[in-house]
Scaffold this active site. Structure first.
Site, PDB file in Angstrom:
ATOM      1  CG  HIS A 268      -2.066   0.830   1.290  1.00  0.00           C
ATOM      2  ND1 HIS A 268      -2.439   1.644   0.260  1.00  0.00           N
ATOM      3  CD2 HIS A 268      -2.963   1.099   2.301  1.00  0.00           C
ATOM      4  CE1 HIS A 268      -3.496   2.371   0.607  1.00  0.00           C
ATOM      5  NE2 HIS A 268      -3.833   2.058   1.854  1.00  0.00           N
ATOM      6  CG  HIS A 307      -4.654   0.294  -8.087  1.00  0.00           C
ATOM      7  ND1 HIS A 307      -6.001   0.273  -7.802  1.00  0.00           N
ATOM      8  CD2 HIS A 307      -4.083   1.131  -7.192  1.00  0.00           C
ATOM      9  CE1 HIS A 307      -6.224   1.089  -6.793  1.00  0.00           C
ATOM     10  NE2 HIS A 307      -5.086   1.613  -6.388  1.00  0.00           N
ATOM     11  CG  ASP A 363       2.791   4.335  -4.118  1.00  0.00           C
ATOM     12  OD1 ASP A 363       2.765   5.494  -3.691  1.00  0.00           O
ATOM     13  OD2 ASP A 363       2.128   3.401  -3.618  1.00  0.00           O
TER      14      ASP A 363
HETATM   15  N1  CMC Z   1       4.493  -7.160 -10.100  1.00  0.00           N
HETATM   16  C1  CMC Z   1       4.376  -8.392 -10.643  1.00  0.00           C
HETATM   17  N2  CMC Z   1       3.218  -9.068 -10.704  1.00  0.00           N
HETATM   18  C2  CMC Z   1       2.139  -8.477 -10.199  1.00  0.00           C
HETATM   19  C3  CMC Z   1       2.175  -7.197  -9.627  1.00  0.00           C
HETATM   20  C4  CMC Z   1       3.420  -6.539  -9.595  1.00  0.00           C
HETATM   21  N3  CMC Z   1       3.525  -5.313  -9.069  1.00  0.00           N
HETATM   22  N4  CMC Z   1       0.951  -6.855  -9.198  1.00  0.00           N
HETATM   23  C5  CMC Z   1       0.164  -7.900  -9.474  1.00  0.00           C
HETATM   24  N5  CMC Z   1       0.869  -8.877 -10.087  1.00  0.00           N
HETATM   25  C6  CMC Z   1       0.365 -10.143 -10.629  1.00  0.00           C
HETATM   26  C7  CMC Z   1       0.127 -11.151  -9.523  1.00  0.00           C
HETATM   27  O1  CMC Z   1       1.262 -11.945  -9.316  1.00  0.00           O
HETATM   28  C8  CMC Z   1      -1.045 -11.917 -10.079  1.00  0.00           C
HETATM   29  O2  CMC Z   1      -0.546 -12.781 -11.071  1.00  0.00           O
HETATM   30  P1  CMC Z   1      -1.173 -14.281 -11.235  1.00  0.00           P
HETATM   31  O3  CMC Z   1      -2.593 -14.049 -11.674  1.00  0.00           O
HETATM   32  O4  CMC Z   1      -0.319 -14.951 -12.238  1.00  0.00           O
HETATM   33  O5  CMC Z   1      -1.090 -14.894  -9.869  1.00  0.00           O
HETATM   34  C9  CMC Z   1      -1.865 -10.871 -10.795  1.00  0.00           C
HETATM   35  O6  CMC Z   1      -0.928  -9.877 -11.194  1.00  0.00           O
HETATM   36  C10 CMC Z   1      -2.949 -10.239  -9.924  1.00  0.00           C
HETATM   37  O7  CMC Z   1      -2.313  -9.708  -8.752  1.00  0.00           O
HETATM   38  P2  CMC Z   1      -2.961  -9.702  -7.317  1.00  0.00           P
HETATM   39  O8  CMC Z   1      -1.870  -9.719  -6.302  1.00  0.00           O
HETATM   40  O9  CMC Z   1      -3.998 -10.781  -7.222  1.00  0.00           O
HETATM   41  O10 CMC Z   1      -3.701  -8.313  -7.354  1.00  0.00           O
HETATM   42  P3  CMC Z   1      -4.261  -7.519  -6.105  1.00  0.00           P
HETATM   43  O11 CMC Z   1      -5.377  -6.711  -6.612  1.00  0.00           O
HETATM   44  O12 CMC Z   1      -4.540  -8.438  -4.959  1.00  0.00           O
HETATM   45  O13 CMC Z   1      -3.029  -6.597  -5.653  1.00  0.00           O
HETATM   46  C11 CMC Z   1      -1.533  -4.777  -5.534  1.00  0.00           C
HETATM   47  C12 CMC Z   1      -2.934  -5.250  -5.960  1.00  0.00           C
HETATM   48  C13 CMC Z   1      -1.438  -3.267  -5.666  1.00  0.00           C
HETATM   49  C14 CMC Z   1      -1.326  -5.139  -4.052  1.00  0.00           C
HETATM   50  C15 CMC Z   1      -0.466  -5.492  -6.420  1.00  0.00           C
HETATM   51  O14 CMC Z   1      -0.638  -5.109  -7.777  1.00  0.00           O
HETATM   52  C16 CMC Z   1       0.953  -5.189  -5.961  1.00  0.00           C
HETATM   53  O15 CMC Z   1       1.464  -5.892  -5.077  1.00  0.00           O
HETATM   54  N6  CMC Z   1       1.631  -4.138  -6.542  1.00  0.00           N
HETATM   55  C17 CMC Z   1       2.938  -3.761  -6.088  1.00  0.00           C
HETATM   56  C18 CMC Z   1       2.817  -2.896  -4.832  1.00  0.00           C
HETATM   57  C19 CMC Z   1       2.315  -1.506  -5.152  1.00  0.00           C
HETATM   58  O16 CMC Z   1       2.785  -0.852  -6.081  1.00  0.00           O
HETATM   59  N7  CMC Z   1       1.385  -1.022  -4.320  1.00  0.00           N
HETATM   60  C20 CMC Z   1       0.845   0.323  -4.456  1.00  0.00           C
HETATM   61  C21 CMC Z   1      -0.592   0.314  -4.855  1.00  0.00           C
HETATM   62  S1  CMC Z   1      -1.167   1.945  -5.377  1.00  0.00           S
HETATM   63  C22 CMC Z   1      -1.044   2.951  -3.974  1.00  0.00           C
HETATM   64  C23 CMC Z   1      -1.982   2.539  -2.921  1.00  0.00           C
HETATM   65  O17 CMC Z   1      -3.146   2.949  -2.969  1.00  0.00           O
HETATM   66  O18 CMC Z   1      -1.578   1.831  -2.012  1.00  0.00           O
END
Ligand code: CMC
Length: 429
Positions: A268, A307, A363
């Site tokens: 986050h 996201h 971010d």
């Molecule tokens: N790098 C590589 N793979 C990713 C990433 C990433 N940053 N984000 C998602 N994925 C992949 C994930 O491995 C999954 O792949 P598969 O379907 O093969 O298992 C797929 O994309 C869906 O990801 P998820 O984890 O199920 O998605 P989520 O909605 O639960 O998570 C997130 C959203 C923001 C936590 C995630 O995209 C992430 O960890 N991003 C990196 C951290 C980040 O930049 N966070 C800031 C978010 S914006 C500011 C805020 O409001 O906090």
């Protein structure tokens, strides 16, 4: 004749149910009538991470994740970032309408005159180890404010709520800057009421021997825009924490501290800090392909990408990229920007990111600007928290005034053992 309802047939019993649909949703509690036996607690919806659960109705921010749209109270984020100021945007979030000139004057004056913190808080900050992460200091000192303002417990009192809201928005930059000064061993720099909200924050961060520290106007404006971009974002993790803790009728300082703690995590608000560390570890453009391969193998995440809601370019990231150029005109270019742009280009052409609709989020570029402004990396999530505070408070107040809201208390699917008798220790295997 189509009707706004859902017909459910329970194949376990053959019974049919009619559940109303309102605002594109069914009420989870309507599923409770679906039972196999009279003593059955009823059907639940199972939703880890609340992927498809709306715990509230909200009129504060609107996101269309497919089209990359973000609006506060109906106003497009692009217009607010161009034309509004952070305190005006904070007023908008909290009151639902843009202020008149007189209302804005009063609001800015109230915030400006609540920026000081009790001297005892300084002693409290002094107690932290010199290398304490400023976000830990921030979370703790925001929580500690509740002990200085015990009347904040009167959450049903409109006047008391308004006072605590002003105090929190006014004091978070002071707490943040003091956390930084402690970590670098500098004396605390007190607020300067002649300066703007963002200007004063930069003053408290960086003033040394000069009698008056007036930060560069472009940098003040850039920081104001960054705060605007972070000010609210519907039911994200930290806002949900704010609402959850607030739903037990805890005071707003305790609730805001809980929200800030939720923000701290690298998935986050801690992501901006991780992006910078990631870019530094990649080091050079030639190392990007190998890094991307590691991400694709699942060894690490591309921080600042992806996201839960946006499945296209985060509109805030677009604005931040523009702000970066204005900041670099003053500070000189941060070399990490070229690396970040190249990383984005390569990722957006790669099937892994394309198929998962992973785009840069807020971010990805914010930390590069903060670093150019000489703000230390571990302060990045703290800056996010300052920007998000008005949003947390607007959501908290909306929750308290919403007659449908109750203490947050989700259900669970129990997967543990059936009842069993206690075994005395000498009889255990
Ligand atoms: N790098 C590589 N793979 C990713 C990433 C990433 N940053 N984000 C998602 N994925 C992949 C994930 O491995 C999954 O792949 P598969 O379907 O093969 O298992 C797929 O994309 C869906 O990801 P998820 O984890 O199920 O998605 P989520 O909605 O639960 O998570 C997130 C959203 C923001 C936590 C995630 O995209 C992430 O960890 N991003 C990196 C951290 C980040 O930049 N966070 C800031 C978010 S914006 C500011 C805020 O409001 O906090």
């Amino acid at each position: 004749m189509p009707s706004d309802s859902l017909t459910i047939i329970d194949n376990r019993t053959g019974k049919q149910y009619e559940v109303p649909i309102q605002d594109g949703a069914v009420r989870a509690v309507d599923l409770r009538q679906i039972k196999t036996r009279d003593d059955d607690a009823g059907l639940m919806s199972y939703d880890p991470g609340y992927i498809n659960t709306a715990p509230c109705k909200s009129a504060i921010s609107y996101i269309d994740g497919e089209r990359g749209i973000l609006r506060y109270r109906g106003y497009p984020i692009e217009q607010l970032a161009e034309k509004s100021g952070f305190l005006e945007t904070a007023y908008l979030l909290l009151h639902g309408a843009l202020p008149s000139a007189a209302e804005l004057d009063d609001w800015v004056s109230a915030i400006t005159h609540h920026t000081f913190i009790h001297e005892n808080i300084k002693k409290f900050i002094d107690g932290f180890h010199h290398d304490a992460h400023p976000m830990g200091v921030f979370v703790s000192t925001v929580a500690a404010l509740s002990t200085f303002y015990p009347e904040a417990k009167n959450i049903q009192d409109e006047q008391s709520r308004a006072t605590q809201i002003v105090r929190l928005i006014a004091k978070t930059p002071t707490l943040a800057a003091f956390a930084h000064r402690h970590s670098v061993g500098l004396p605390y720099a007190y607020p300067d009421n002649d300066l703007s909200y963002s200007g004063n924050f930069l003053n408290m961060m960086f003033r040394t021997t000069e009698v008056k520290h007036v930060p560069d106007a472009t940098l003040q404006r850039a920081l104001d825009v960054l705060f605007i971009l972070h000010a609210d974002h519907e039911q994200n993790c930290s806002t949900s924490a704010m609402r959850n803790v607030g739903s037990s009728h805890a005071d707003p300082y305790s609730s805001t501290a809980a929200a800030a703690a939720a923000l701290y995590g690298p998935l986050h608000g801690g992501a901006n800090e991780e992006v910078l560390r990631m870019l530094r570890s990649i080091g050079a453009k030639k190392n990007i392909p190998a890094f991307i391969e590691r991400v694709k193998r699942g060894e690490l995440r591309l921080m600042g990408f992806g996201h839960r809601i946006y499945k296209s370019y985060d509109p805030r990231a677009k604005i931040i990229k523009r702000v970066a150029d204005e900041v670099f005109d003053v500070t000189g270019k941060n070399p990490l920007i070229d690396l970040a742009v190249e990383l984005e280009r390569i990722a957006l052409e790669d099937e892994y990111f394309v198929s998962r609709k992973l785009y840069p989020n807020v971010d990805f570029y914010s930390g590069i600007i903060y670093e150019a402004m000489k703000i230390p990396v571990d302060m990045f999530p703290v800056l996010f928290a300052i920007g998000r505070t008005p949003g947390w408070l607007a959501q908290w107040q909306e929750m308290l005034l919403d007659k449908e809201q109750r203490i947050a208390r989700p259900r669970q699917i129990y997967t543990g053992p059936e009842v069993r008798d206690y075994v005395p220790i000498e009889q255990r295997g």
